[in-house]
Design an enzyme around this catalytic site. Structure first.
Site, short mmCIF file in Angstrom:
data_model
loop_
_atom_site.label_atom_id
_atom_site.label_comp_id
_atom_site.label_asym_id
_atom_site.label_seq_id
_atom_site.Cartn_x
_atom_site.Cartn_y
_atom_site.Cartn_z
N ASP A 199 0.83 -1.20 0.00
CA ASP A 199 0.00 0.00 0.00
C ASP A 199 0.87 1.25 0.00
O ASP A 199 1.92 1.28 -0.63
CB ASP A 199 -0.94 -0.02 1.21
CG ASP A 199 -2.28 0.62 0.87
OD1 ASP A 199 -2.32 1.85 0.74
OD2 ASP A 199 -3.28 -0.11 0.74
N HIS A 259 -4.12 4.93 4.15
CA HIS A 259 -4.75 3.70 3.66
C HIS A 259 -4.05 2.44 4.17
O HIS A 259 -4.70 1.52 4.70
CB HIS A 259 -4.74 3.75 2.13
CG HIS A 259 -5.70 2.83 1.47
ND1 HIS A 259 -5.30 1.69 0.81
CD2 HIS A 259 -7.04 2.87 1.35
CE1 HIS A 259 -6.35 1.08 0.31
NE2 HIS A 259 -7.43 1.78 0.61
N SER A 302 -11.57 -1.98 0.14
CA SER A 302 -10.27 -1.81 0.81
C SER A 302 -10.31 -2.37 2.22
O SER A 302 -9.33 -2.91 2.71
CB SER A 302 -9.91 -0.32 0.90
OG SER A 302 -9.36 0.14 -0.30
#
Length: 753
Positions: A167, A208, A382
């Protein structure tokens, strides 16, 4: 003469405009000063080539042997055009198998784009983790969680399992992550160092990766944030999205330390814009292949991928080569209402589902956040993929000898359709498995998966075989608007050969299709036993004239079937755009599976209620005991109800006991008001002449039985909700099965009145 000059000028200008338009398409691609090359001679040969041709050798690409990355000494850092002359000189060298200049790839993080709890842990946000534990007290209500608590109660918490999150970085010193952080599972490919710490900015753009990692491995009982699914596992971070992404960077990330990392979790992919068709490059594809063959000491790396958030854009994850790969476990989302959320995509490659956000009023996912903070607003697929990765970590602790294909079989065989049954699109394939283009084989069930993986009883699946079916005499077939191409594909599935297949896993349809408007194509594949699968649905935003070139459409919908017989491919364009035209250039059908049936599939899959196994304060109850109790279930007021399928003599014997043995109106109204604050104001029932008036138990069970039957809708395919019709989600007034049950009961009450 003057007129002729004017004509020439206009022609030249038109040509210039067309050239600019074509150039603008290519101009979107930014080439970088990096060349990847395969050099069988190894490091020594690569060094010699670099010195002779004016390169700096940057090193081996990830775990890929004989693959090296070069930087040219005199080339600019970035350019809009590829340096074909440099690439040609490198690839023409006899010591080089192939060479390719690297270019930037657009990758989108798959969070949603903006447009009283168990007292097990002292973590302040544990009570908000609805997807890990059901906070409701009533045993009659359907479950909302992933059944992880029974696994924890066995002492299985992810110990000894390593997960890395690919990520935008990982805030590894976060209070809720640090104790489980593994530096050997971490790297920064954006800055080329060993520290994956994210770059801070005013918008917290790079949150994230930390959020995804927190879902997996947040510590338990440390008075911080919440609890990870595998809260004793080790977690690492690969920083690779906060900068230029190339094929080499993706390959290095996907193949990072495969002897140490067990599970790779990725919540990103090509743009979910409804018009992109892209998959792994040559290097990334090789990294996947290397991982499943060499990772985890030959048992195979586990790759978990978010299926995509392009639902609102009409995207289809069959156009995403990462989720469409046979090597990845593609995970979709369900909301706490048990529905497919607005951002979810449909495709035939999705294997299973876990929970995530839904409507704006629904609860979301809890995790760690940047700046040592916590969040309860993690969203999208996600958030679903890391939950799945955590569950797989629990399975690997229970049985470290599971192969990458064992894990996929376990997911297929234990995922549940019951909690998602109110959604359209469910079908039973030829092997008796329920499957859906929105959810794969259903909602992950951690307890069932870990129980089946028990090393005392689990048998590794047989060796994987691959059988390619093609017609060498196939001539290109023309396709126009409102037309169709049908191809009959008879196959013996390589019968009599070493690679014969009797039990299917993945099916790939590889095709080259030239078409003037790619998004108007619709592709279906029907198996030899009649299972019809949508390989490609229309995408309104995809106006590309580029078609598909050797694209693999992958499906898991025929898992467990015997492939022998005649398959049918159907390609249509029902758009009504009469100018559309093209042709099917070539195709081949690739069957993946085993020559013998896996041990666990020798008995048919039995589907039971998702509530059969309890995993919260109600205690853990053996499935067999619950099944035995079903004929004498208790009614809502504590008395006994006779099931609808009881013998007629028993039914007659209870006629006189209906008033005492069935729910009273007052009780049902009280029940409804408890679940719907506005119920009484919206629907004021008439006064009952008798407080003892009751609903016949036959009607009560009719209401229950209707829950799993999709309603009819005018204009939908075959008068039923089609697998690819979203109108269901726009018209259903009751979003949860609890509400639907209560409403069904209230309808009966009104009829009685």
């Amino acid at each position: 003469m003057e007129q002729r000059g004017w004509t020439l000028q206009c022609t030249a200008f038109a040509f210039f405009c067309v050239w600019c338009a074509l150039s603008s398409v290519k101009a979107k691609r930014q080439f970088v000063n990096e060349w990847a090359a395969e050099i069988p001679g190894g490091q020594e040969a690569a060094s010699a080539i670099a010195e002779e041709l004016g390169y700096d050798l940057l090193g081996q690409i990830g775990s890929l042997e004989n693959h090296y990355l070069f930087k040219h000494k005199s080339h600019p850092r970035r350019s809009r055009r590829s340096a074909l002359h440099i690439t040609k000189r490198l690839s023409d060298d006899d010591r080089v198998t192939w060479a390719e200049q690297q270019y930037e790839k657009e990758r989108s993080k798959r969070s949603v784009q903006k447009d009283s709890a168990l007292d097990l842990f002292n973590d302040p946000m544990w009570n908000q983790q609805w997807y890990l534990q059901d906070t409701r007290m009533t045993a009659a209500l359907p479950k909302l969680d992933l059944h992880v608590i029974p696994v924890w109660e066995k002492g299985i918490t992810g110990k000894g399992v390593v997960i890395t999150v690919l990520d935008d970085g990982l805030e590894w010193n976060h209070t809720d992550i640090y104790a489980n952080y593994d530096p050997e599972a971490s790297y920064d490919f954006n800055d080329n160092d060993h520290d994956p710490f994210p770059r801070y900015d005013l918008t917290n753009e790079n949150k994230h990766g930390t959020r995804c990692a927190g879902e997996i491995a947040m510590q338990a009982n440390n008075h911080k944030c919440g609890v990870g699914v595998a809260y004793n596992s080790k977690v690492g971070g690969i920083r690779m999205l906060d900068g230029i992404v190339t094929d080499a960077i993706e390959a290095s990330s996907i193949g990072f330390n495969p002897g140490h990392v067990d599970i790779y979790s990725a919540s990103w992919g090509p743009n979910d814009d409804g018009k992109t068709v892209e998959g792994p490059g040559r290097l990334a594809q090789k990294a996947f292949e290397y991982g499943v063959k060499q990772g985890r000491q030959g048992k195979g790396s586990i790759f978990v991928w978010a299926s995509g958030n392009g639902g609102r854009q009409g995207d289809n994850c069959d156009c995403d080569g990462y989720t469409d790969s046979i090597y990845t476990i593609s995970i979709s989302s369900a909301s706490q209402q048990g529905l497919s959320p607005w951002y979810a995509e449909k495709c035939s490659s999705t294997l299973a589902t876990s929970y995530s956000s839904g409507d704006y009023t629904d609860q979301r996912i809890t995790s760690a956040d940047l700046h040592n903070d916590c969040t309860e607003t993690h969203t999208g697929t996600s958030a679903s993929a890391p939950l799945a990765a955590g569950i797989f970590a629990l399975a690997l602790e229970a049985n470290p000898n599971l192969t990458w294909r064992d894990m996929q079989h376990l997911v297929v065989w234990t995922s549940e359709y019951d909690p998602l049954a109110s959604n359209p699109g469910w079908k039973k394939n030829g092997a008796g498995l329920m499957v859906n283009s929105r959810f794969g084989f259903g909602l992950l069930n951690a307890k069932a998966l870990v129980d089946l993986a028990d090393p005392r009883t689990w048998r590794n699946v047989p060796e994987k075989k691959e059988c390619v079916v093609k017609d060498n005499n196939f001539e290109p077939r023309a396709l126009k608007a409102n037309g169709e191409v049908i191809v009959e594909i008879p196959t013996r599935a390589c019968e009599g050969q070493e690679n014969a297949i009797k039990s299917l896993e993945h099916v790939q349809f590889e095709a080259t299709i030239e078409y003037s408007r790619r998004g108007d194509l619709h592709v279906t594949l029907t198996s030899a036993v009649g299972t019809s699968t949508v390989l490609l649905a229309e995408r309104e935003r995809d106006t590309s004239p580029n078609g598909f070139k050797n694209w693999d459409f992958m499906s898991v919908h025929t898992w467990g079937e015997n492939p022998v017989g005649t398959w049918t491919l159907k390609i249509t364009d029902m758009s009504g755009r009469m100018q559309n035209e093209g042709r099917i250039v070539n195709w081949k059908l690739i069957l993946h599976g085993t020559s013998s049936q896996p041990e666990h599939m020798k008995q048919p899959r039995v589907y039971t209620s998702y509530n059969t196994v309890q995993n919260d304060r109600r205690g853990v109850e053996k499935m067999v005991n619950v099944v035995e109790k079903r004929p004498t279930q208790k009614s809502l007021n504590g008395n006994l109800l006779v099931p609808k399928n009881s013998s007629s003599s028993n039914v007659e014997g209870r006629r006189d006991e209906q008033v005492q043995g069935t729910p009273s109106k007052a009780m049902l109204r009280l029940l409804q008001s408890a679940f719907s604050k506005n119920a009484l104001s919206k629907q004021s029932p008439k006064k009952s002449p008798s407080a003892k008036l009751s609903i016949p138990y036959e009607s009560f069970y009719e209401a229950l039985e209707k829950l799993n039957k999709p309603s009819k809708l005018e204009g939908s395919e075959d008068s039923l909700y089609s697998d690819y019709v979203d109108v269901f989600y726009n018209t259903k007034p009751y979003k949860h099965r609890d509400d639907r049950l209560l409403q069904a009961l209230m309808d009966i009450l009104n009829e009685e009145n």
